[in-house]
Design an enzyme around this catalytic site. Structure first.
Site, PDB file in Angstrom:
ATOM      1  N   ASP A 130      24.049  29.699  32.939  1.00  0.00           N
ATOM      2  CA  ASP A 130      23.037  29.707  31.627  1.00  0.00           C
ATOM      3  C   ASP A 130      23.809  30.194  30.579  1.00  0.00           C
ATOM      4  OD1 ASP A 130      23.188  32.337  32.737  1.00  0.00           O
ATOM      5  OD2 ASP A 130      21.206  32.632  32.765  1.00  0.00           O
ATOM      6  N   THR A 156      23.311  31.167  26.058  1.00  0.00           N
ATOM      7  CA  THR A 156      22.494  31.590  24.863  1.00  0.00           C
ATOM      8  C   THR A 156      23.298  30.954  23.660  1.00  0.00           C
ATOM      9  OG1 THR A 156      22.102  33.538  25.965  1.00  0.00           O
ATOM     10  CG2 THR A 156      21.378  33.106  23.738  1.00  0.00           C
ATOM     11  N   TYR A 214      43.500  42.711  65.555  1.00  0.00           N
ATOM     12  CA  TYR A 214      42.888  41.604  66.221  1.00  0.00           C
ATOM     13  C   TYR A 214      43.628  41.223  67.388  1.00  0.00           C
ATOM     14  CZ  TYR A 214      45.642  38.274  63.383  1.00  0.00           C
ATOM     15  OH  TYR A 214      46.832  37.473  63.051  1.00  0.00           O
ATOM     16  N   HIS A 266      52.698  39.213  57.519  1.00  0.00           N
ATOM     17  CA  HIS A 266      51.764  39.853  58.389  1.00  0.00           C
ATOM     18  C   HIS A 266      52.146  39.821  59.690  1.00  0.00           C
ATOM     19  CE1 HIS A 266      48.197  40.061  60.796  1.00  0.00           C
ATOM     20  NE2 HIS A 266      47.847  38.727  61.117  1.00  0.00           N
TER      21      HIS A 266
HETATM   22  C1  LIG Z   1      50.798  35.771  61.349  1.00  0.00           C
HETATM   23  C2  LIG Z   1      49.638  34.929  60.930  1.00  0.00           C
HETATM   24  C3  LIG Z   1      48.365  34.989  61.441  1.00  0.00           C
HETATM   25  C4  LIG Z   1      47.405  34.206  60.893  1.00  0.00           C
HETATM   26  N1  LIG Z   1      46.425  34.114  61.731  1.00  0.00           N
HETATM   27  C5  LIG Z   1      45.370  33.504  61.140  1.00  0.00           C
HETATM   28  C6  LIG Z   1      44.014  33.335  62.026  1.00  0.00           C
HETATM   29  O1  LIG Z   1      44.036  33.948  63.052  1.00  0.00           O
HETATM   30  N2  LIG Z   1      42.998  32.609  61.538  1.00  0.00           N
HETATM   31  C7  LIG Z   1      43.036  32.045  60.141  1.00  0.00           C
HETATM   32  O2  LIG Z   1      42.261  31.412  59.828  1.00  0.00           O
HETATM   33  N3  LIG Z   1      44.347  31.993  59.448  1.00  0.00           N
HETATM   34  C8  LIG Z   1      45.208  32.798  59.882  1.00  0.00           C
HETATM   35  N4  LIG Z   1      46.412  32.936  59.247  1.00  0.00           N
HETATM   36  C9  LIG Z   1      46.567  32.201  57.943  1.00  0.00           C
HETATM   37  C10 LIG Z   1      46.824  30.560  58.004  1.00  0.00           C
HETATM   38  O3  LIG Z   1      47.895  30.429  59.259  1.00  0.00           O
HETATM   39  C11 LIG Z   1      47.227  30.016  56.813  1.00  0.00           C
HETATM   40  O4  LIG Z   1      46.303  30.509  55.735  1.00  0.00           O
HETATM   41  C12 LIG Z   1      47.063  28.473  56.773  1.00  0.00           C
HETATM   42  O5  LIG Z   1      47.890  28.190  57.877  1.00  0.00           O
HETATM   43  C13 LIG Z   1      47.536  27.985  55.529  1.00  0.00           C
HETATM   44  O6  LIG Z   1      47.499  26.474  55.373  1.00  0.00           O
HETATM   45  P1  LIG Z   1      48.096  25.616  54.421  1.00  0.00           P
HETATM   46  O7  LIG Z   1      48.013  24.238  55.171  1.00  0.00           O
HETATM   47  O8  LIG Z   1      47.529  25.961  53.285  1.00  0.00           O
HETATM   48  O9  LIG Z   1      49.672  25.998  54.095  1.00  0.00           O
HETATM   49  P2  LIG Z   1      50.865  25.628  55.262  1.00  0.00           P
HETATM   50  O10 LIG Z   1      50.579  25.485  56.509  1.00  0.00           O
HETATM   51  O11 LIG Z   1      52.036  26.696  55.137  1.00  0.00           O
HETATM   52  O12 LIG Z   1      51.504  24.334  54.696  1.00  0.00           O
HETATM   53  C14 LIG Z   1      51.696  24.021  53.354  1.00  0.00           C
HETATM   54  C15 LIG Z   1      52.952  23.044  53.575  1.00  0.00           C
HETATM   55  O13 LIG Z   1      53.455  22.841  52.042  1.00  0.00           O
HETATM   56  C16 LIG Z   1      54.782  22.338  52.579  1.00  0.00           C
HETATM   57  N5  LIG Z   1      55.469  22.500  51.308  1.00  0.00           N
HETATM   58  C17 LIG Z   1      55.613  23.600  50.342  1.00  0.00           C
HETATM   59  N6  LIG Z   1      56.403  23.493  49.360  1.00  0.00           N
HETATM   60  C18 LIG Z   1      56.822  21.909  49.255  1.00  0.00           C
HETATM   61  C19 LIG Z   1      57.484  21.211  48.675  1.00  0.00           C
HETATM   62  N7  LIG Z   1      58.116  21.386  47.694  1.00  0.00           N
HETATM   63  N8  LIG Z   1      57.537  19.655  48.946  1.00  0.00           N
HETATM   64  C20 LIG Z   1      56.959  19.152  50.018  1.00  0.00           C
HETATM   65  N9  LIG Z   1      56.194  20.111  50.682  1.00  0.00           N
HETATM   66  C21 LIG Z   1      56.180  21.400  50.719  1.00  0.00           C
HETATM   67  C22 LIG Z   1      55.285  23.340  53.573  1.00  0.00           C
HETATM   68  O14 LIG Z   1      56.310  22.810  54.106  1.00  0.00           O
HETATM   69  C23 LIG Z   1      54.163  23.528  54.247  1.00  0.00           C
HETATM   70  O15 LIG Z   1      54.206  22.556  55.484  1.00  0.00           O
HETATM   71  C24 LIG Z   1      47.720  33.634  59.771  1.00  0.00           C
HETATM   72  C25 LIG Z   1      48.913  33.691  59.031  1.00  0.00           C
HETATM   73  C26 LIG Z   1      49.959  34.281  59.634  1.00  0.00           C
HETATM   74  C27 LIG Z   1      51.199  34.431  58.841  1.00  0.00           C
END
Ligand SMILES: Cc1cc2nc3c(=O)[nH]c(=O)nc-3n(C[C@H](O)[C@H](O)[C@H](O)COP(=O)(O)OP(=O)(O)OC[C@H]3O[C@@H](n4cnc5c(N)ncnc54)[C@H](O)[C@@H]3O)c2cc1C
Length: 819
Positions: free
Chosen positions: A548, A550, A258, A224
């Site tokens: 719920d 049945t 946005y 995105h």
């Molecule tokens: C351009 C952009 C704009 C966005 N804007 C917004 C916004 O304005 N508002 C909003 O609410 N959301 C926004 N989002 C979405 C938001 O950024 C994400 O949904 C959120 O940060 C996800 O958080 P997370 O902790 O689930 O994932 P992440 O931050 O990706 O964390 C997951 C972690 O898991 C680790 N990991 C993965 N696999 C392994 C492994 N095998 N071993 C050890 N570690 C591992 C990774 O290194 C990573 O650090 C945006 C996203 C993008 C891309």
């Protein structure tokens, strides 16, 4: 004994929040591992612009967001903010969007978030970069704002560490250790970290982590676009490096855009481009910095170009501006847009919390912490549970197509009944060919094709007696609707109709332990005679309604359970005794069901069966094995529409013949096929609740009006003690029946309800009541709003008068259904 050892995979906004929520509750043996460096791991959180708009159509998602705002507001790092409550402004450039903003304002009110519709001048006053002549108005939510995600994780990690948590960067999880169906640790290149519980908060890496134990994680990583302009003269001097922003965060959904400030530059997010699925094998590697990380792909300028033109139209200051930097950032999309929370079916103790936005992160983390510690989240989660999907919905092609569709539609105005256009025809009942011939208009749910009405019944509309003629509808409520539903309701109440009930989930619970399992998990008495059918509830430990059901006792040790969905299957399977004495089988696909309902149902069926369908020979809420036109059928005398009749179950290969024999004989009795539009209207007139819409775990049975299904005297069952002392009289809210005074206005659900001018509740289900000649709505209201109370429902930009009425509206003496 101390708290369990927990390993959290992922130190993004979700994993860090979870560590904080667990340590805050005294669990001090928490290890957070991340493959990336700390605190900037390279995941989506590391670059998230952090806009938090709380309002959605979902009560749950809004509650998760509101908690996130509340929590982040209380955080700081070295006196720097973690949440800048600049407010949120969504603007409309079309009449349709303005109407939609009114609807959104209604949801905000329903879910307890203050928001107001403002005119273009006020929009421009709040956000002076806007040209008021280019907009029609906006929705302003003062409590929305900016989360500084990269700072939040620092604040939370510090707090969690002081509570005992350990954070370990540069540690990739390469395996999940388990033994005897229980998780025992995570494998890393440096060795195994032992664990009693593992929670995968791996963001868009979720599918790879799930694959380590063979768990489907139905999300798709999609890119995105996010860009930053060079300096904008109009912003110079307005913000400091510390404050970053002062104008509300801004959404221009008509163009999928946005905006937020970055001191004197603007940040622009765009969903206006083609969906860009990302293969996890092709992520950038190399050193992680603020501008280079695995979750950031190269900015594709050509995809941004049309959006940039639209930006200039909304914000004239951009006409002379230029883009400085941009990237295609990766995050998760799911088939229905909801997050994925839950425990593996096969490896106990392995949980996931993925596909979560920054917006909902603290709320989700609190919910997971509560699930782990208390077994129940205070915010109800059925729309977030990873097990909500059916098998066909877990297929990677399905996930890919539907997730991309969600990306495309992210800001679209979606009607609550609007079905997805593709993929379709995934699951059809044996009657499908006949339904198509009758001109069925199908909507879709969980992959099933479900007739909403039948064009073949169009001619009946002209035959409707005056009192049955439905009023004309407004444009919105007329969408995905037909007046044919009135004719189908009329024929159901006056002759007989076939309803395809096949898509409703059916479980078979069998074996010597089946009875005990059902006795323990439901509120009803299950040890009844063979052939008995019981309407009952499954509660959680606090007495909330988790489903719920049945339950029909087909033999000593075999029960057929009419359930609400996959979550019931999951629950019963998990709860089944480990000695194998009770087997839980999903029999939905191998069987089918016709609801044969209407005053002529008995005449019809008696003409083609040698079995006894008389009132005495086949009593209400009984089941029997019968033959109808030569087809072996399990018949249950039940009716969700409030008319005489039976649910007729048979195996799938017999289904078509069952339909045909009923249809052929039915011609003499005025039979029609009827769809879900009529069904929904009839069930509301009869006061029958729909789980998930009318009631959830947030409500106890007495509040929801199903206290009659609780048999506390039967002995112990899940939730029983929590209901001690609670009755219809003691609860302070009720699911109440309303009729709308203006018969032309049919609301759709989720609208706020006002008493004496103040919001006091919200609508759950609604439909036009064809029998009673008035729109009917069910709503959560204070118990003090008794029968006769006048209330108002907000429908778009107006309030309509409604009255609390006694229920059910049709056949309260149960004469029709019992005779
Ligand atoms: C351009 C952009 C704009 C966005 N804007 C917004 C916004 O304005 N508002 C909003 O609410 N959301 C926004 N989002 C979405 C938001 O950024 C994400 O949904 C959120 O940060 C996800 O958080 P997370 O902790 O689930 O994932 P992440 O931050 O990706 O964390 C997951 C972690 O898991 C680790 N990991 C993965 N696999 C392994 C492994 N095998 N071993 C050890 N570690 C591992 C990774 O290194 C990573 O650090 C945006 C996203 C993008 C891309």
């Amino acid at each position: 004994m101390g708290s369990p050892r927990v390993v959290i995979i992922g130190a993004g906004i979700v994993g860090t929040n979870l560590a904080d929520e667990l340590t805050a509750r005294g669990w001090d043996r928490v290890t957070v591992v991340d493959q990336g460096p700390l605190p900037l791991t390279g995941g989506s959180t590391s670059h998230a612009p952090g806009l938090v708009f709380q309002t959605t159509s979902s009560k749950t998602m809004t509650a998760l967001a509101s908690y996130t705002v509340e929590k982040f507001l209380s955080l700081e790092v070295d006196r720097q903010w973690c949440f800048n409550q600049v407010g949120g402004l969504e603007v409309a450039t079309t009449e349709a969007r303005l109407a939609e903003l009114h609807r959104r304002q209604g949801w905000a009110t329903s879910w307890g978030v203050a928001g107001r519709i403002i005119d273009p001048q006020e929009c421009a006053k709040l956000h002076p970069l806007l040209d008021p002549t280019r907009i029609l108005g906006g929705l302003y939510v003062e409590s929305d704002g900016l989360a500084k995600a990269a700072r939040v994780v620092v604040a939370l990690a510090r707090r969690a560490q002081s509570g005992g948590a350990v954070f370990q960067g540069l540690t990739k999880v390469i395996g999940i250790e388990h033994s005897g169906g229980k998780v025992t640790g995570v494998a890393t290149p440096a060795g195994v970290i032992p664990a009693d519980i593992v929670v995968s908060c791996g963001g868009f890496w979720g599918p790879d982590l799930g694959a380590l134990i063979g768990m489907d994680v139905p999300l798709l990583p999609l890119a995105h676009q996010y860009a930053k302009t060079h300096q904008i003269p109009e912003l110079v001097g307005r913000n400091t490096e510390l404050s970053e922003a002062g104008f509300p965060i801004l959404r221009h959904q008509d163009q999928d855009l946005y905006f937020r400030e970055h001191v004197d530059r603007l940040g622009i997010g765009s969903y206006a481009h083609r969906p860009m699925p990302v293969d996890l094998g092709e992520l950038p590697d190399g050193e992680i910095t603020a501008d280079a990380m695995p979750s950031m792909l190269t900015f594709t300028k050509e995809d941004f170009a049309p959006a940039w033109e639209q930006c200039k139209k909304l914000l004239p200051c951009l006409e002379t501006a230029t883009i400085d930097t941009g990237f295609n950032g990766i995050f998760s999309f799911t088939p229905d847009g909801g997050p994925l929370i839950g425990e593996s079916r096969d490896v106990a103790g392995f949980w996931i919390a993925e596909a979560v936005w920054v917006t909902h992160s603290a709320g989700v983390a609190r919910a997971v912490a509560q699930l782990l510690i208390d077994g129940r989240s205070e915010v109800e989660l059925h729309g977030c549970d990873v097990h909500r999907f059916e098998q066909v919905q877990l297929d990677p092609d399905y996930v890919s197509e539907t997730a991309q569709q969600n990306f495309v539609e992210i800001y679209d105005i979606l009607h609550p009944l609007q079905p997805r256009e593709s993929p379709r025809d995934l699951r059809v009942s044996p009657f499908h060919a006949r339904q198509e011939k009758l001109g069925a208009v199908f909507l879709e749910a969980h992959g099933w094709e479900r007739p909403q009405w039948f064009e073949a019944n169009a001619a009946l509309v002209d035959q409707l007696p005056t009192v049955w003629q439905p009023p004309a509808r407004d444009e919105w409520s007329a969408m995905f609707h037909s007046p044919i539903a009135a004719a189908e309701a009329w024929r159901t109440r006056t002759a007989v109709a076939l309803y395809d009930m096949t898509p409703l989930k059916r479980l078979e619970i069998s074996g010597p332990g089946a009875l005990a399992l059902l006795e323990r998990l439901t509120t009803g008495t299950m040890d009844k005679s063979i052939g008995s059918v019981t309407y009952t509830l499954a509660l959680d430990a606090t007495g909330g309604v988790r489903s719920d059901l049945t339950v029909a006792r087909l033999s000593e040790d075999t029960f057929q359970v009419g359930a609400n969905g996959n979550l019931d299957l999951d629950y019963f399977r998990r709860q089944a005794p480990s000695d194998g004495s009770a087997a839980v089988r999903d029999i939905t696909g191998g069987t089918c069901c016709i609801g044969l309902w209407g005053p002529r149902a008995r005449d019809l069926v008696e003409a083609i069966s040698r079995d006894d369908f008389s009132n005495e020979g086949f009593k209400y809420f009984r089941s029997k094995q019968v033959r109808i036109g030569g087809v072996p059928v399990t018949a249950m005398r039940l009716s969700y529409v409030g008319e005489l009749g039976w649910e007729l179950y048979t195996s799938a290969e017999n289904g078509l013949r069952l339909w045909d024999v009923l249809w052929t004989e039915g011609q003499r009795h005025g039979i029609i096929a009827a769809g879900r539009a009529a069904f929904n209207s009839l069930r509301l007139e009869k006061g029958y609740r729909s789980w998930g819409t009318d009631m959830t775990t947030e409500h106890n049975p007495f509040e929801a009006g199903v206290g009659f299904a609780v048999r506390s005297q039967k002995g112990e069952f899940v939730g029983r003690s929590a209901l001690c002392g609670i009755s219809d009289e003691t609860v302070d809210r009720h699911l109440s029946c309303l009729t709308i005074d203006d018969r032309r206005t049919v609301v759709m659900g989720s609208e706020p309800v006002f008493l004496d001018g103040a919001p006091v509740g919200y609508v759950t289900s609604a439909a036009y009541g064809h029998t009673v000649g008035a729109p009917v709505a069910y709503a959560w209201l204070p118990a003090t709003a008794g029968v006769g109370t006048s209330v108002e429902i907000q429908y778009f930009d107006r309030r309509i008068a409604a009255t609390v009425v006694a229920e059910p509206l049709v056949d309260p003496e149960m004469k029709k259904i019992r005779s």
